[in-house]
Design a protein around this motif. Structure first.
Motif, PDB file in Angstrom:
ATOM      1  N   LEU A 147       0.732  -1.347   0.008  1.00 25.59           N
ATOM      2  CA  LEU A 147       0.025   0.023   0.082  1.00 25.59           C
ATOM      3  C   LEU A 147       0.924   1.422   0.060  1.00 25.59           C
ATOM      4  CD1 LEU A 147      -2.728  -0.852   2.414  1.00 25.59           C
ATOM      5  CD2 LEU A 147      -2.727  -1.222   0.123  1.00 25.59           C
ATOM      6  N   TRP A 148       1.915   1.178   0.613  1.00 29.28           N
ATOM      7  CA  TRP A 148       2.858   2.424   0.829  1.00 29.28           C
ATOM      8  C   TRP A 148       4.381   1.868   0.664  1.00 29.28           C
ATOM      9  CZ3 TRP A 148      -0.954   2.327   4.965  1.00 29.28           C
ATOM     10  CH2 TRP A 148      -0.474   1.516   6.174  1.00 29.28           C
ATOM     11  N   GLN A 149       5.201   2.812   0.206  1.00 29.33           N
ATOM     12  CA  GLN A 149       6.564   2.393   0.448  1.00 29.33           C
ATOM     13  C   GLN A 149       7.326   2.455   1.735  1.00 29.33           C
ATOM     14  OE1 GLN A 149       8.121   2.198  -2.281  1.00 29.33           O
ATOM     15  NE2 GLN A 149       7.595   3.562  -3.720  1.00 29.33           N
ATOM     16  N   ASN A 150       7.952   1.505   1.796  1.00 28.76           N
ATOM     17  CA  ASN A 150       8.672   1.006   3.200  1.00 28.76           C
ATOM     18  C   ASN A 150      10.212   0.642   3.004  1.00 28.76           C
ATOM     19  OD1 ASN A 150       8.464   0.316   5.930  1.00 28.76           O
ATOM     20  ND2 ASN A 150       9.030  -1.527   5.154  1.00 28.76           N
ATOM     21  N   THR A 166       1.931   6.668  -0.414  1.00 27.55           N
ATOM     22  CA  THR A 166       1.007   5.653  -0.943  1.00 27.55           C
ATOM     23  C   THR A 166       1.337   5.144  -2.610  1.00 27.55           C
ATOM     24  OG1 THR A 166      -0.467   6.493   0.165  1.00 27.55           O
ATOM     25  CG2 THR A 166      -1.359   5.232  -1.463  1.00 27.55           C
ATOM     26  N   LEU A 167       1.403   4.005  -2.629  1.00 24.63           N
ATOM     27  CA  LEU A 167       1.965   3.583  -4.041  1.00 24.63           C
ATOM     28  C   LEU A 167       0.797   3.635  -5.197  1.00 24.63           C
ATOM     29  CD1 LEU A 167       3.634  -0.028  -2.855  1.00 24.63           C
ATOM     30  CD2 LEU A 167       4.764   2.032  -4.031  1.00 24.63           C
ATOM     31  N   PRO A 168       1.229   3.779  -6.393  1.00 24.11           N
ATOM     32  CA  PRO A 168      -0.035   3.751  -7.519  1.00 24.11           C
ATOM     33  C   PRO A 168      -1.105   3.043  -7.324  1.00 24.11           C
ATOM     34  CG  PRO A 168       2.416   3.933  -8.225  1.00 24.11           C
ATOM     35  CD  PRO A 168       2.364   3.612  -6.797  1.00 24.11           C
ATOM     36  N   HIS A 169      -2.156   3.396  -7.639  1.00 19.44           N
ATOM     37  CA  HIS A 169      -3.347   2.728  -7.886  1.00 19.44           C
ATOM     38  C   HIS A 169      -3.967   2.167  -6.410  1.00 19.44           C
ATOM     39  CE1 HIS A 169      -2.451   2.780 -12.042  1.00 19.44           C
ATOM     40  NE2 HIS A 169      -1.392   2.089 -11.757  1.00 19.44           N
ATOM     41  N   GLU A 224      -5.172   3.756  -3.610  1.00 18.76           N
ATOM     42  CA  GLU A 224      -6.688   4.491  -3.277  1.00 18.76           C
ATOM     43  C   GLU A 224      -7.829   4.006  -4.139  1.00 18.76           C
ATOM     44  OE1 GLU A 224      -8.436   8.089  -0.918  1.00 18.76           O
ATOM     45  OE2 GLU A 224      -6.260   8.394  -1.878  1.00 18.76           O
ATOM     46  N   GLU A 225      -7.584   4.073  -5.433  1.00 18.25           N
ATOM     47  CA  GLU A 225      -8.649   4.071  -6.398  1.00 18.25           C
ATOM     48  C   GLU A 225      -9.238   2.358  -6.328  1.00 18.25           C
ATOM     49  OE1 GLU A 225      -6.542   3.357 -10.649  1.00 18.25           O
ATOM     50  OE2 GLU A 225      -5.908   4.882  -9.394  1.00 18.25           O
ATOM     51  N   THR A 226      -8.279   1.497  -5.905  1.00 16.03           N
ATOM     52  CA  THR A 226      -8.572   0.144  -6.105  1.00 16.03           C
ATOM     53  C   THR A 226      -9.198  -0.162  -4.582  1.00 16.03           C
ATOM     54  OG1 THR A 226      -6.733  -0.515  -7.318  1.00 16.03           O
ATOM     55  CG2 THR A 226      -7.414  -2.205  -5.766  1.00 16.03           C
ATOM     56  N   LEU A 227      -8.901   0.524  -3.359  1.00 16.48           N
ATOM     57  CA  LEU A 227      -9.657   0.269  -2.413  1.00 16.48           C
ATOM     58  C   LEU A 227     -10.843   0.733  -2.509  1.00 16.48           C
ATOM     59  CD1 LEU A 227      -6.746   0.926   0.466  1.00 16.48           C
ATOM     60  CD2 LEU A 227      -7.706  -1.524  -0.388  1.00 16.48           C
ATOM     61  N   ARG A 228     -11.098   1.947  -2.883  1.00 16.37           N
ATOM     62  CA  ARG A 228     -12.153   2.656  -3.041  1.00 16.37           C
ATOM     63  C   ARG A 228     -13.642   1.739  -3.831  1.00 16.37           C
ATOM     64  NH1 ARG A 228     -11.062   6.945  -5.729  1.00 16.37           N
ATOM     65  NH2 ARG A 228     -10.209   7.914  -3.897  1.00 16.37           N
ATOM     66  N   ALA A 229     -12.617   1.096  -4.687  1.00 15.76           N
ATOM     67  CA  ALA A 229     -13.698   0.393  -5.840  1.00 15.76           C
ATOM     68  C   ALA A 229     -14.329  -0.761  -4.996  1.00 15.76           C
ATOM     69  CB  ALA A 229     -13.112   0.084  -6.963  1.00 15.76           C
ATOM     70  N   LEU A 230     -13.280  -1.403  -4.042  1.00 19.11           N
ATOM     71  CA  LEU A 230     -13.692  -2.705  -3.509  1.00 19.11           C
ATOM     72  C   LEU A 230     -14.455  -2.518  -2.410  1.00 19.11           C
ATOM     73  CD1 LEU A 230      -9.999  -4.794  -4.235  1.00 19.11           C
ATOM     74  CD2 LEU A 230     -12.280  -4.845  -5.394  1.00 19.11           C
ATOM     75  N   ASN A 231     -14.164  -1.410  -1.554  1.00 17.57           N
ATOM     76  CA  ASN A 231     -14.883  -1.252  -0.361  1.00 17.57           C
ATOM     77  C   ASN A 231     -16.475  -1.180  -0.797  1.00 17.57           C
ATOM     78  OD1 ASN A 231     -16.013   1.629   1.431  1.00 17.57           O
ATOM     79  ND2 ASN A 231     -14.583   0.165   2.394  1.00 17.57           N
ATOM     80  N   LEU A 285      -5.950   5.838   4.439  1.00 16.58           N
ATOM     81  CA  LEU A 285      -6.730   4.690   3.989  1.00 16.58           C
ATOM     82  C   LEU A 285      -7.405   3.750   4.921  1.00 16.58           C
ATOM     83  CD1 LEU A 285      -3.654   3.195   1.774  1.00 16.58           C
ATOM     84  CD2 LEU A 285      -5.444   4.788   1.198  1.00 16.58           C
ATOM     85  N   GLY A 286      -7.250   4.359   6.387  1.00 18.80           N
ATOM     86  CA  GLY A 286      -7.890   3.087   7.204  1.00 18.80           C
ATOM     87  C   GLY A 286      -9.492   3.301   7.097  1.00 18.80           C
ATOM     88  N   ASP A 287     -10.307   4.190   6.623  1.00 14.17           N
ATOM     89  CA  ASP A 287     -11.618   3.934   6.543  1.00 14.17           C
ATOM     90  C   ASP A 287     -11.885   3.192   5.462  1.00 14.17           C
ATOM     91  OD1 ASP A 287     -12.017   5.959   8.272  1.00 14.17           O
ATOM     92  OD2 ASP A 287     -12.549   7.547   7.135  1.00 14.17           O
ATOM     93  N   TYR A 288     -11.142   2.628   4.677  1.00 15.00           N
ATOM     94  CA  TYR A 288     -11.766   1.319   3.626  1.00 15.00           C
ATOM     95  C   TYR A 288     -11.515   0.172   4.038  1.00 15.00           C
ATOM     96  CZ  TYR A 288     -10.664   5.030   0.068  1.00 15.00           C
ATOM     97  OH  TYR A 288     -10.621   6.383  -0.733  1.00 15.00           O
TER      98      TYR A 288
END
Length: 234
Positions: free
Chosen positions: A15-18, A102-105, A107-114, A139-142
């Motif tokens: 989900l994010w860089q580490n 956050t890595l690419p794609h 938030e849009e992916t989580l939003r669509a699946l939520n 991203l927690g709310d997803y």
């Protein structure tokens, strides 16, 4: 009955860089010990210490920092300057303050699946650090559930997916680590979707289970919806 009702997501480098922040810290550590050993030797000894200490400190920044101190003591035969120990503690604290990218794609992916699936964040590492990164990511709310664990095994996935979802057989795990995210999830009976990251800790390297019927691989999270659609249509 839907074949998948729950989707688990790894956090770091999914989900994010580490790992990139660990690499930068390790380069700094090499320079701190430059008068005592070559950089490659320092890194090799650090990796040995990290592996040795996993059963004591677990995964995360605090264990990494303690392993750097231990490595410094070993390489210098106990003569590491006090100032260097202080600098090691400083770069360890800097790791705990690094920004969340956050890595690419994602938030849009989580939003669509939520709302369509039960989403579970399953991550290992230091509790405070992982909670900090999740909060800063926005991203927690997803997610319907968050599980911060000491390690990931087939037992871990069976327990989590049985507790918060409809069991591992109707779940999918998505992550960048074959060793932690994919292989044990498949062993638990779930689907495992591998999302490679350019930087992955060497300890997490294992062969891909390419012959496993529930193994999938994608280039980035933007492709996840297509994979799910194909599985659901099968």
């Amino acid at each position: 009955m839907r074949s998948i009702t729950a989707i688990g997501f790894d956090a770091d480098d999914t989900l994010w860089q580490n790992e990139q922040f660990y690499r930068l810290t390790e380069e700094h550590f090499q320079k701190l010990l430059g008068d005592f050993a070559e950089g490659e030797h320092v890194s090799a000894r650090l990796l040995e210490a990290e592996k040795r200490n996993l059963s004591y400190y677990g995964f995360g920044i605090k264990g990494f920092t303690l392993s750097m101190i231990e490595t410094a003591i070993e390489i210098t035969d106990g003569n590491v300057p006090t100032k260097t120990i202080g600098e090691i503690l400083d770069i360890g604290r800097d790791l705990l303050r690094h920004p969340v990218e956050t890595l690419p794609h994602v938030e849009e992916t989580l939003r669509a699946l939520n709302g369509e699936y039960l989403l579970v964040l399953i991550t290992k590492g230091d509790l405070f650090d992982q909670e900090r990164k999740l909060a800063q990511s926005g991203l927690g709310d997803y997610f319907d559930a968050v599980e911060i664990v000491s390690d990931k095994s087939a037992t871990t996935y069976r327990r989590i997916f049985s507790k918060v979802a409809d069991g591992p057989e109707r779940a999918m795990m998505v992550g960048n680590s074959l060793k932690s995210d994919i292989v044990p999830a498949i062993a638990a009976g779930s689907y495992g979707v591998f999302v490679p990251h350019a930087l992955t800790w060497v300890f997490e390297h294992v062969d891909a289970p390419i012959d496993a019927p529930r193994f999938r691989q994608i280039e980035h999270l933007g492709e996840l919806a297509i994979v799910i659609e194909k599985i659901m249509a099968a």
